[in-house]
Write a protein that holds these residues in place. Structure first.
Motif, PDB file in Angstrom:
ATOM      1  N   TRP A   1       8.810  28.236 -41.951  1.00 30.98           N
ATOM      2  CA  TRP A   1       8.767  28.201 -40.490  1.00 30.98           C
ATOM      3  C   TRP A   1      10.171  28.322 -39.912  1.00 30.98           C
ATOM      4  CZ3 TRP A   1       4.203  28.161 -37.868  1.00 30.98           C
ATOM      5  CH2 TRP A   1       3.058  27.852 -38.605  1.00 30.98           C
ATOM      6  N   ASP A   2      10.239  28.983 -38.769  1.00 28.24           N
ATOM      7  CA  ASP A   2      11.480  29.100 -38.009  1.00 28.24           C
ATOM      8  C   ASP A   2      11.326  28.251 -36.751  1.00 28.24           C
ATOM      9  OD1 ASP A   2      13.841  29.823 -36.846  1.00 28.24           O
ATOM     10  OD2 ASP A   2      13.175  31.810 -36.206  1.00 28.24           O
ATOM     11  N   PHE A   3      12.027  27.127 -36.712  1.00 29.88           N
ATOM     12  CA  PHE A   3      11.935  26.189 -35.591  1.00 29.88           C
ATOM     13  C   PHE A   3      12.875  26.622 -34.471  1.00 29.88           C
ATOM     14  CE2 PHE A   3      13.428  21.917 -33.904  1.00 29.88           C
ATOM     15  CZ  PHE A   3      12.412  21.847 -32.958  1.00 29.88           C
ATOM     16  N   ARG A   4      12.344  26.766 -33.272  1.00 26.49           N
ATOM     17  CA  ARG A   4      13.150  27.190 -32.125  1.00 26.49           C
ATOM     18  C   ARG A   4      13.934  26.000 -31.559  1.00 26.49           C
ATOM     19  NH1 ARG A   4      15.098  31.180 -32.004  1.00 26.49           N
ATOM     20  NH2 ARG A   4      14.958  30.749 -34.208  1.00 26.49           N
ATOM     21  N   ARG A   5      15.252  26.040 -31.710  1.00 24.19           N
ATOM     22  CA  ARG A   5      16.111  24.936 -31.284  1.00 24.19           C
ATOM     23  C   ARG A   5      16.831  25.218 -29.966  1.00 24.19           C
ATOM     24  NH1 ARG A   5      16.690  21.420 -35.568  1.00 24.19           N
ATOM     25  NH2 ARG A   5      16.045  22.248 -37.596  1.00 24.19           N
ATOM     26  N   ASN A   6      16.434  26.269 -29.265  1.00 24.50           N
ATOM     27  CA  ASN A   6      17.165  26.666 -28.058  1.00 24.50           C
ATOM     28  C   ASN A   6      16.358  26.427 -26.785  1.00 24.50           C
ATOM     29  OD1 ASN A   6      15.253  28.550 -28.685  1.00 24.50           O
ATOM     30  ND2 ASN A   6      16.531  30.340 -28.292  1.00 24.50           N
ATOM     31  N   MET A   7      15.479  25.402 -26.795  1.00 25.70           N
ATOM     32  CA  MET A   7      14.646  25.110 -25.634  1.00 25.70           C
ATOM     33  C   MET A   7      14.901  23.668 -25.188  1.00 25.70           C
ATOM     34  SD  MET A   7      11.253  26.950 -27.240  1.00 25.70           S
ATOM     35  CE  MET A   7      10.365  27.331 -25.735  1.00 25.70           C
ATOM     36  N   PRO A   8      15.716  23.454 -24.159  1.00 25.00           N
ATOM     37  CA  PRO A   8      16.098  22.100 -23.737  1.00 25.00           C
ATOM     38  C   PRO A   8      15.023  21.442 -22.872  1.00 25.00           C
ATOM     39  CG  PRO A   8      17.196  23.705 -22.365  1.00 25.00           C
ATOM     40  CD  PRO A   8      16.418  24.494 -23.385  1.00 25.00           C
ATOM     41  N   ILE A   9      13.942  21.038 -23.500  1.00 20.61           N
ATOM     42  CA  ILE A   9      12.823  20.473 -22.743  1.00 20.61           C
ATOM     43  C   ILE A   9      12.295  19.202 -23.400  1.00 20.61           C
ATOM     44  CG2 ILE A   9      12.010  22.537 -21.554  1.00 20.61           C
ATOM     45  CD1 ILE A   9      10.313  23.180 -23.917  1.00 20.61           C
ATOM     46  N   GLY A  10      13.187  18.376 -23.925  1.00 20.26           N
ATOM     47  CA  GLY A  10      12.778  17.114 -24.515  1.00 20.26           C
ATOM     48  C   GLY A  10      12.065  16.243 -23.505  1.00 20.26           C
ATOM     49  N   GLN A  11      10.998  15.580 -23.956  1.00 22.05           N
ATOM     50  CA  GLN A  11      10.183  14.736 -23.074  1.00 22.05           C
ATOM     51  C   GLN A  11      10.659  13.277 -23.214  1.00 22.05           C
ATOM     52  OE1 GLN A  11       6.007  15.014 -23.868  1.00 22.05           O
ATOM     53  NE2 GLN A  11       5.411  14.032 -21.979  1.00 22.05           N
ATOM     54  N   PHE A  12      11.531  12.866 -22.313  1.00 23.73           N
ATOM     55  CA  PHE A  12      12.118  11.527 -22.384  1.00 23.73           C
ATOM     56  C   PHE A  12      11.230  10.504 -21.692  1.00 23.73           C
ATOM     57  CE2 PHE A  12      15.939  13.850 -23.464  1.00 23.73           C
ATOM     58  CZ  PHE A  12      16.587  12.983 -24.322  1.00 23.73           C
ATOM     59  N   TYR A  13      11.054   9.376 -22.379  1.00 21.97           N
ATOM     60  CA  TYR A  13      10.302   8.257 -21.806  1.00 21.97           C
ATOM     61  C   TYR A  13      11.225   7.200 -21.201  1.00 21.97           C
ATOM     62  CZ  TYR A  13       5.855   9.724 -23.880  1.00 21.97           C
ATOM     63  OH  TYR A  13       4.697  10.392 -24.191  1.00 21.97           O
ATOM     64  N   GLU A  14      12.460   7.134 -21.678  1.00 23.39           N
ATOM     65  CA  GLU A  14      13.376   6.081 -21.231  1.00 23.39           C
ATOM     66  C   GLU A  14      14.805   6.554 -21.431  1.00 23.39           C
ATOM     67  OE1 GLU A  14      14.348   2.215 -19.729  1.00 23.39           O
ATOM     68  OE2 GLU A  14      12.420   3.247 -19.868  1.00 23.39           O
ATOM     69  N   VAL A  15      15.704   6.135 -20.544  1.00 24.89           N
ATOM     70  CA  VAL A  15      17.126   6.458 -20.688  1.00 24.89           C
ATOM     71  C   VAL A  15      17.943   5.231 -20.320  1.00 24.89           C
ATOM     72  CG1 VAL A  15      17.344   7.392 -18.341  1.00 24.89           C
ATOM     73  CG2 VAL A  15      18.928   8.125 -20.127  1.00 24.89           C
ATOM     74  N   ASP A  16      19.043   4.992 -21.034  1.00 24.67           N
ATOM     75  CA  ASP A  16      19.866   3.809 -20.781  1.00 24.67           C
ATOM     76  C   ASP A  16      21.266   4.067 -21.338  1.00 24.67           C
ATOM     77  OD1 ASP A  16      20.609   1.279 -19.993  1.00 24.67           O
ATOM     78  OD2 ASP A  16      18.864   0.303 -20.872  1.00 24.67           O
ATOM     79  N   VAL A  17      22.179   3.124 -21.117  1.00 19.07           N
ATOM     80  CA  VAL A  17      23.528   3.188 -21.662  1.00 19.07           C
ATOM     81  C   VAL A  17      23.768   1.957 -22.509  1.00 19.07           C
ATOM     82  CG1 VAL A  17      24.387   4.543 -19.726  1.00 19.07           C
ATOM     83  CG2 VAL A  17      24.551   2.057 -19.638  1.00 19.07           C
ATOM     84  N   ASP A  18      24.706   2.074 -23.486  1.00 20.14           N
ATOM     85  CA  ASP A  18      25.002   0.922 -24.318  1.00 20.14           C
ATOM     86  C   ASP A  18      26.347   0.323 -23.919  1.00 20.14           C
ATOM     87  OD1 ASP A  18      26.969   2.535 -25.371  1.00 20.14           O
ATOM     88  OD2 ASP A  18      26.055   2.725 -27.358  1.00 20.14           O
ATOM     89  N   ASN A  19      26.836  -0.654 -24.707  1.00 23.24           N
ATOM     90  CA  ASN A  19      28.059  -1.384 -24.359  1.00 23.24           C
ATOM     91  C   ASN A  19      29.288  -0.868 -25.096  1.00 23.24           C
ATOM     92  OD1 ASN A  19      26.749  -3.152 -22.567  1.00 23.24           O
ATOM     93  ND2 ASN A  19      26.040  -4.427 -24.282  1.00 23.24           N
ATOM     94  N   SER A  20      29.201   0.306 -25.679  1.00 23.46           N
ATOM     95  CA  SER A  20      30.370   0.885 -26.332  1.00 23.46           C
ATOM     96  C   SER A  20      31.443   1.222 -25.300  1.00 23.46           C
ATOM     97  CB  SER A  20      29.978   2.161 -27.087  1.00 23.46           C
ATOM     98  OG  SER A  20      28.979   1.897 -28.048  1.00 23.46           O
TER      99      SER A  20
ATOM    100  N   GLY B   1      14.965   7.724 -25.269  1.00 24.28           N
ATOM    101  CA  GLY B   1      13.842   7.738 -26.191  1.00 24.28           C
ATOM    102  C   GLY B   1      12.906   8.892 -25.875  1.00 24.28           C
ATOM    103  N   LEU B   2      12.652   9.724 -26.880  1.00 21.95           N
ATOM    104  CA  LEU B   2      11.830  10.914 -26.709  1.00 21.95           C
ATOM    105  C   LEU B   2      10.401  10.675 -27.197  1.00 21.95           C
ATOM    106  CD1 LEU B   2      14.484  13.382 -28.014  1.00 21.95           C
ATOM    107  CD2 LEU B   2      13.231  13.805 -25.904  1.00 21.95           C
ATOM    108  N   GLN B   3       9.479  11.444 -26.673  1.00 24.47           N
ATOM    109  CA  GLN B   3       8.093  11.397 -27.125  1.00 24.47           C
ATOM    110  C   GLN B   3       8.028  11.927 -28.558  1.00 24.47           C
ATOM    111  OE1 GLN B   3       5.607  13.967 -27.759  1.00 24.47           O
ATOM    112  NE2 GLN B   3       4.100  12.389 -28.129  1.00 24.47           N
ATOM    113  N   ASP B   4       7.789  11.007 -29.500  1.00 28.04           N
ATOM    114  CA  ASP B   4       7.616  11.336 -30.923  1.00 28.04           C
ATOM    115  C   ASP B   4       8.776  12.132 -31.507  1.00 28.04           C
ATOM    116  OD1 ASP B   4       5.358   9.933 -31.338  1.00 28.04           O
ATOM    117  OD2 ASP B   4       3.990  11.624 -31.354  1.00 28.04           O
ATOM    118  N   ASN B   5       9.985  11.943 -30.966  1.00 31.12           N
ATOM    119  CA  ASN B   5      11.159  12.607 -31.539  1.00 31.12           C
ATOM    120  C   ASN B   5      12.368  11.679 -31.623  1.00 31.12           C
ATOM    121  OD1 ASN B   5      10.715  15.653 -32.069  1.00 31.12           O
ATOM    122  ND2 ASN B   5       9.705  15.326 -30.116  1.00 31.12           N
ATOM    123  N   GLY B   6      12.096  10.375 -31.741  1.00 31.24           N
ATOM    124  CA  GLY B   6      13.161   9.426 -31.984  1.00 31.24           C
ATOM    125  C   GLY B   6      14.009   9.119 -30.765  1.00 31.24           C
TER     126      GLY B   6
END
Length: 384
Positions: free
Chosen positions: A346-365, A373-378
Motif C-alpha cells: 500500500w501507498d499511504f498518502r501523507r500529504n493531506m492535512p486533515i487530522g480529526q482532533f478531539y482535544e488540544v492543549d499545551v504542556d509546561n515545557s 489528541g486525534l481520532q484513532d491516531n494517537g
C-alpha cells in the motif's frame, strides 16, 4: 489575529472513495471533517475542492458515468457514533468541482450513499439517515430526475428507519437495491436494530420498492451493506447484522429471489458494514472492519482472510477499479491508501492535512509544546 497551520500533516477519517471510469487517473475522497479532495495523477497528489462550502463533513460521492464533470456529494458522516459530524444535504458540481450548488435536503443530516444513473446525469438517488437523535420523516431513499432541483421520497419505512446503502445494475439502471436500518441514538445509548431493517429492490428506477425476505434473517436486523457484481448483476452480496449465528455475509445469484448465508463474519457492523466485489471476479469479495482493516474472500464469501494494509486498522470505504481488480483505494481512520497489487502493498498518502482532533492543549515545557489528541491516531506534539 492571524492563524497559521502548524500540522501535523496527518489524514483523518475517510468516509467515501470514488473513481472515474473514463478518467482512470482521477479519484475523489471525502472525509468526516476534512471535506472533499481530488487527485488527477492516480492518487500521487490530492487537492481540496470543497473548502468554500458551509460544511466539511462528507458521507457519499456520486460521479456521473455519462459526464464525469457532474458530481453529487452527500454531506454528513453515515455512522451513529457519539461524535457525529452532520451535514446539510446534497451538493452538485457540473464543472468537476470548481463551483458547487446546494440542492437542499438539509434535514437529512447524514447521507451515506449516492447513486447517479450511468446513462443520465440528471437522475440521482440518495440514502438519507436523518437526525439520529430523534424520530423524523427525513429518512429513506430520495430520488431526483431533474438534476437535484426537486426531490421525491420513494422508499420510506418509518420515522425510526434510515437508509444506509444503494446498489445499481449498470446494464439496466432501472434495477436498484437499497438497505434500510432501524436505529436511534439517545444520551444514554442507542437502539441499533429492529423490524424496519431490510433489503429492498426496485425494477422501475426507484418509483416502487419490494422488500426481500427469502433466505434472509427473519427477526430484527441491524445495519446492512450491499454490493453488486457488474458483470452479472444477478449476483448481489450483503453483510447483515442479525442475532447470533444469523449475522454475517449473504449472497443471491438470482437477483434476490433467494439468499443464502455464506459466512458469519461481521466486524462491528454498526460502524462498518461495507462490502465490495471485484468487478472482474465474482468470487473475490471484500468486507471492511477493524483490527487489520479489511478481509477478502476468493470463494464467493465462504472463507475470509485478513488483509493487513500496514497503514491503519479501521477502514470505512473501498473502491475497486472496474477495469483493473489489482487497483484498490481504501479510506478509513488513517486516511487514504492505494494498492496496485490487490492489497499486498500500500501507498499511504501523507500529504493531506486533515487530522480529526478531539482535544488540544499545551504542556509546561520551556518553551511550551502544543499537543493534540486525534481520532484513532494517537497524541501528537509540536514545539511552539
Amino acid at each position: 489575529m492571524r492563524w497559521r497551520d502548524i500540522g501535523p500533516t496527518r489524514a483523518g477519517r475517510a468516509r467515501a472513495i470514488a473513481g472515474v471510469a473514463t478518467q482512470p487517473n482521477t479519484f475523489y475522497a471525502g472525509f468526516d471533517n476534512g471535506g472533499l479532495w481530488r487527485s488527477t495523477d492516480y492518487g500521487a497528489n490530492w487537492v481540496p475542492i470543497f473548502d468554500e462550502q458551509s460544511t466539511g463533513s462528507i458521507g457519499a460521492i456520486g460521479v456521473s458515468a455519462s459526464n464525469p464533470n457532474v458530481i453529487y456529494v452527500g454531506t454528513g458522516a453515515g455512522i451513529i457514533r457519539p461524535d457525529l459530524s452532520i451535514g446539510n444535504g446534497v451538493y452538485k458540481t457540473t464543472d468537476g468541482g470548481k463551483t458547487w450548488q446546494h440542492l437542499g435536503l438539509d434535514d437529512t443530516k447524514q447521507i451515506p450513499a449516492i447513486l447517479v444513473d450511468p446513462k443520465n446525469a440528471n437522475i440521482v438517488l440518495i440514502a438519507a439517515q436523518g437526525n439520529v437523535h430523534t424520530h423524523t420523516e427525513m429518512r429513506g431513499i430520495f430520488r431526483s430526475t431533474d438534476g437535484g432541483k426537486t426531490w421525491a421520497k420513494t422508499l420510506y419505512v418509518d420515522e425510526y428507519t434510515s437508509a444506509t446503502e444503494l446498489a445499481i445494475d449498470p446494464s439496466n439502471p432501472l434495477n436498484l437495491w437499497a438497505a434500510m436500518y432501524q436505529r436511534q441514538r439517545t444520551a444514554w445509548g442507542f437502539n441499533g436494530g429492529g423490524p424496519g431493517s431490510g433489503i429492498h429492490k426496485t425494477t422501475d428506477g426507484g418509483l416502487t420498492w419490494t422488500k426481500l425476505t427469502t433466505g434472509l434473517p427473519a427477526g430484527d436486523k441491524g445495519r446492512i451493506g450491499l454490493t453488486l457484481h457488474a458483470g452479472d448483476p444477478r449476483i448481489v452480496y450483503a453483510t447483515i447484522e442479525a442475532r447470533g449465528a444469523e449475522s454475517g455475509i449473504y449472497r443471491t445469484i438470482d437477483g434476490g429471489a433467494r439468499w443464502e448465508q455464506t459466512s458469519r463474519l461481521n466486524t462491528r457492523p454498526n460502524y462498518y458494514s461495507q462490502i465490495r466485489i471485484d468487478p472482474s471476479n465474482r468470487d473475490r469479495v471484500y468486507t471492511l472492519g477493524s483490527n487489520r482493516g479489511f478481509y477478502f474472500s476468493e470463494d464467493g464469501g465462504k472463507t475470509f482472510t485478513e488483509l493487513f494494509s500496514n497503514v491503519h486498522g479501521e477502514d470505512h470505504a473501498l473502491w475497486v477499479d472496474p477495469d483493473d481488480g489489482n487497483h484498490l483505494i481504501i479510506g478509513g481512520d488513517g486516511g487514504v491508501s492505494i494498492s496496485w497489487d490487490r492489497g499486498r502493498t500500500w501507498d499511504f498518502r501523507r500529504n493531506m492535512p486533515i487530522g480529526q482532533f478531539y482535544e488540544v492543549d499545551v504542556d509546561n515545557s520551556v518553551p511550551f509544546r502544543i499537543c493534540g489528541g486525534l481520532q484513532d491516531n494517537g497524541v501528537w506534539c509540536v514545539p511552539s
